[in-house]
Design a protein around this motif. Structure first.
Motif, short mmCIF file in Angstrom:
data_model
loop_
_atom_site.label_atom_id
_atom_site.label_comp_id
_atom_site.label_asym_id
_atom_site.label_seq_id
_atom_site.Cartn_x
_atom_site.Cartn_y
_atom_site.Cartn_z
N LYS A 1 6.20 -7.03 1.76
CA LYS A 1 7.42 -6.23 1.19
C LYS A 1 8.50 -5.75 1.97
O LYS A 1 7.89 -5.45 3.07
CB LYS A 1 6.60 -5.29 0.18
CG LYS A 1 5.76 -4.06 0.87
CD LYS A 1 5.23 -3.11 -0.19
CE LYS A 1 4.07 -2.11 0.66
NZ LYS A 1 3.11 -2.97 1.12
N LEU B 1 10.33 -2.33 2.53
CA LEU B 1 11.01 -0.95 1.97
C LEU B 1 12.20 -0.69 2.58
O LEU B 1 12.41 -0.94 3.97
CB LEU B 1 9.75 -0.03 2.59
CG LEU B 1 8.54 -0.33 1.85
CD1 LEU B 1 7.18 0.20 2.70
CD2 LEU B 1 8.54 0.29 0.57
N CYS B 2 12.92 -0.21 1.91
CA CYS B 2 14.49 0.22 2.45
C CYS B 2 14.61 1.61 2.36
O CYS B 2 14.21 2.38 1.22
CB CYS B 2 15.46 -0.56 1.89
SG CYS B 2 15.09 -2.30 1.74
N VAL C 1 14.40 6.00 -1.05
CA VAL C 1 13.59 4.87 -0.90
C VAL C 1 13.82 3.69 -2.09
O VAL C 1 13.81 4.17 -3.28
CB VAL C 1 12.07 4.89 -0.80
CG1 VAL C 1 11.19 3.86 -0.58
CG2 VAL C 1 11.76 6.02 0.20
N MET D 1 13.14 -0.94 -2.63
CA MET D 1 12.28 -2.05 -2.24
C MET D 1 13.25 -3.25 -2.37
O MET D 1 13.93 -3.48 -3.36
CB MET D 1 11.14 -2.10 -2.52
CG MET D 1 10.07 -1.16 -2.33
SD MET D 1 8.48 -1.07 -3.32
CE MET D 1 7.71 -2.39 -2.29
N LEU E 1 6.89 7.01 3.73
CA LEU E 1 6.40 5.99 2.92
C LEU E 1 5.11 5.77 2.90
O LEU E 1 4.50 5.36 1.71
CB LEU E 1 6.97 4.57 3.92
CG LEU E 1 8.57 4.40 3.78
CD1 LEU E 1 8.85 3.33 4.89
CD2 LEU E 1 9.12 4.23 2.46
N PHE F 1 2.86 4.28 -0.42
CA PHE F 1 2.73 2.88 -0.32
C PHE F 1 1.91 2.55 0.73
O PHE F 1 2.08 3.20 2.04
CB PHE F 1 4.09 2.10 0.00
CG PHE F 1 5.24 2.38 -0.86
CD1 PHE F 1 4.99 1.87 -2.06
CD2 PHE F 1 6.28 3.31 -0.58
CE1 PHE F 1 6.22 2.14 -3.12
CE2 PHE F 1 7.26 3.66 -1.32
CZ PHE F 1 7.25 2.88 -2.67
N LEU G 1 1.12 0.42 3.72
CA LEU G 1 1.96 -0.47 4.46
C LEU G 1 0.91 -1.40 5.03
O LEU G 1 -0.05 -1.26 5.38
CB LEU G 1 2.40 0.41 5.75
CG LEU G 1 3.22 1.54 5.39
CD1 LEU G 1 3.72 2.41 6.55
CD2 LEU G 1 4.36 1.24 4.38
N ASP H 1 4.99 -6.13 6.59
CA ASP H 1 6.03 -5.39 5.91
C ASP H 1 7.20 -5.31 6.66
O ASP H 1 7.02 -5.14 7.88
CB ASP H 1 5.33 -4.27 5.09
CG ASP H 1 4.33 -4.39 4.20
OD1 ASP H 1 4.34 -5.82 3.64
OD2 ASP H 1 3.69 -3.55 3.68
N VAL I 1 10.39 -2.50 7.14
CA VAL I 1 11.31 -1.14 6.92
C VAL I 1 12.82 -1.33 7.44
O VAL I 1 12.77 -1.19 8.61
CB VAL I 1 10.35 -0.17 7.32
CG1 VAL I 1 11.20 1.26 6.85
CG2 VAL I 1 8.99 0.01 6.96
#
Ligand code: ZN
Length: 204
Positions: free
Chosen positions: A2, A4-5, A27, A29, A158, A162, A164, A168, A170
């Motif tokens: 995934k 994450l942003c 946050v 995604m 995060l 979630f 991690l 993944d 970020v």
């Protein structure tokens, strides 16, 4: 995997979009299908008239983790690179006005371009520098120490929500200077002076 942003992590960028400074990280995604290589021309999607680049430091997670301690947060990162968080700004503005989720404006196919990763040990982590050229002109320049929430704080935040996982990524937020791309533009992203992304934009 995934993606994450983080949004609004630099004060000057928050104000250029008339957003208030956040009290905790913003946050969102992107799915794995958002990833696209910079090795082929980038076709502007047909659902936007205002596609924006956002250059950001990108972290790759190296080990499964949750509920991180601040002083151990860097231990879960096994790569540092740069990425472009492409945003359909016209669509995002409409969604924001209605209080709707951002996915169609932020998580579409091709919305994440990521450079190769370098080992975290190669960096002075409090002062990671990056910049973006558009058609050879510098349009964004960033320094990790200007983040509103530091990288360890982002990872800790995060990790409250979630798990991690290895692989993944970020996206850590973009500094001021975001803007529109058009067919014929060339974007070049640099990390510590080294070019990591070179992307040619074409009209759809
Ligand atoms: Zn962004």
């Amino acid at each position: 995997m995934k993606i994450l942003c983080i949004g609004r992590n630099y004060a000057e960028h928050a104000s250029e979009l008339n957003n208030p400074l956040p009290e905790e990280p913003v946050v969102f995604m992107k799915p794995e299908t958002a990833l696209q290589s910079d090795q082929e021309p980038y076709i502007i999607p047909d659902f936007t008239q205002d596609l924006h680049y956002e250059l950001e430091i990108v972290l790759r997670i190296g080990k499964k983790s949750k509920q991180l301690e601040l002083d151990q947060a860097w231990d879960v990162v096994d790569g540092i690179g740069i990425g472009i968080d492409f945003t359909a700004r016209d669509l995002q503005s409409k969604l924001k006005a209605k209080g709707l989720p951002w996915e169609k404006a932020k998580a579409f196919d091709g919305s994440a371009i990521v450079s190769n990763m370098q080992a975290p040990s190669e960096f002075d982590k409090d002062h990671i520098r990056f910049h973006l050229l558009k058609n050879g002109v510098e349009v964004q320049t960033g320094l990790s120490s200007d983040m509103l929430f530091s990288i360890p704080k982002l990872l800790q935040h995060l990790g409250r929500y979630f798990t991690l996982m290895p692989g993944d990524m970020v996206f850590t937020g973009t500094p001021a200077g975001v803007g529109r791309v058009e067919g014929g533009d060339v974007l070049e992203g640099f990390l510590e002076g080294k070019r990591g992304i070179q992307l040619a934009i074409v009209n759809g």
